[in-house]
Design a protein around this motif. Structure first.
Motif, PDB file in Angstrom:
ATOM      1  N   PRO A 119       0.835  -1.210   0.000  1.00  0.00           N
ATOM      2  CA  PRO A 119       0.000   0.000   0.000  1.00  0.00           C
ATOM      3  C   PRO A 119       0.870   1.260   0.000  1.00  0.00           C
ATOM      4  O   PRO A 119       1.884   1.324   0.683  1.00  0.00           O
ATOM      5  N   GLY A 120       0.472   2.229  -0.824  1.00  0.00           N
ATOM      6  CA  GLY A 120       1.197   3.498  -0.894  1.00  0.00           C
ATOM      7  C   GLY A 120       2.307   3.534  -1.920  1.00  0.00           C
ATOM      8  O   GLY A 120       2.827   4.601  -2.230  1.00  0.00           O
ATOM      9  N   LYS A 141      -1.042   5.205  -7.349  1.00  0.00           N
ATOM     10  CA  LYS A 141      -0.648   4.736  -6.020  1.00  0.00           C
ATOM     11  C   LYS A 141      -1.537   3.570  -5.605  1.00  0.00           C
ATOM     12  O   LYS A 141      -2.765   3.671  -5.629  1.00  0.00           O
ATOM     13  N   ALA A 143      -3.538   1.101  -3.324  1.00  0.00           N
ATOM     14  CA  ALA A 143      -4.270   1.307  -2.077  1.00  0.00           C
ATOM     15  C   ALA A 143      -5.335   0.233  -1.938  1.00  0.00           C
ATOM     16  O   ALA A 143      -5.876  -0.252  -2.928  1.00  0.00           O
TER      17      ALA A 143
END
Length: 163
Positions: A119-120, A141, A143
């Motif tokens: 994540p990120g 990104k 997520a």
């Protein structure tokens, strides 16, 4: 999300949505990916085109998901690159595999492992819009998706537009 009337044994409704719509036969990979806390960008690819080696076309997007935000990825986009992975080269079967296993299992596995990440983190997608000749690049990104998020597709949008 569309129904599961598909004849393929590795997808649900003709979509490959970053490991989130696969059938029970793919559960070991799905569980392995979940245990690593990986997530995707919230887009689904046409599994029938993947299975026939014709390409990776975006057929659904998680509403307000990473790929959908700001129109970064659109329905009908052709996915040509995932970071340094050339999807067209992958579709050309560089190893000369002769079984359908390559297109039905290996290509989705490679795409899923390329699209998924921590994540990120950011994945760079090279896309070709229908009717265009210029590849556009979008940094998306990764997520987690909201539980029970709405999936946008051409079929859903057509149904919603009817009076």
């Amino acid at each position: 999300k569309p129904g599961s009337n598909s004849t393929n044994n590795w997808d649900d409704g003709g979509m490959l949505s970053c490991c989130e719509t696969r059938s029970k036969e793919r559960m070991p990979m799905r569980n392995e990916l979940r245990s690593k806390n990986l997530c995707g960008v919230g887009m689904g690819l046409d599994s029938s085109l993947l299975a026939s080696g014709q390409g990776a076309v975006v057929t659904c997007l998680a509403k307000d998901g990473p790929a959908h935000e700001n129109g970064g990825v659109q329905l009908g986009d052709h996915l040509l690159y995932v970071d340094d992975l050339d999807v067209r080269e992958l579709m050309n079967n560089p190893r000369g595999e002769t079984s359908s296993q390559y297109y039905e299992v290996e290509i989705p596995r490679v795409l899923a492992s390329s699209l998924l990440g921590e994540p990120g983190t950011v994945v760079r997608l090279g896309l070709l819009r229908p009717g265009d000749t210029t590849v556009i690049y979008r940094n998306v990104k990764r997520a987690p998706l909201k539980p029970h998020c709405q999936w946008l597709s051409v079929e859903n949008m057509a149904k919603d537009a009817k009076p």
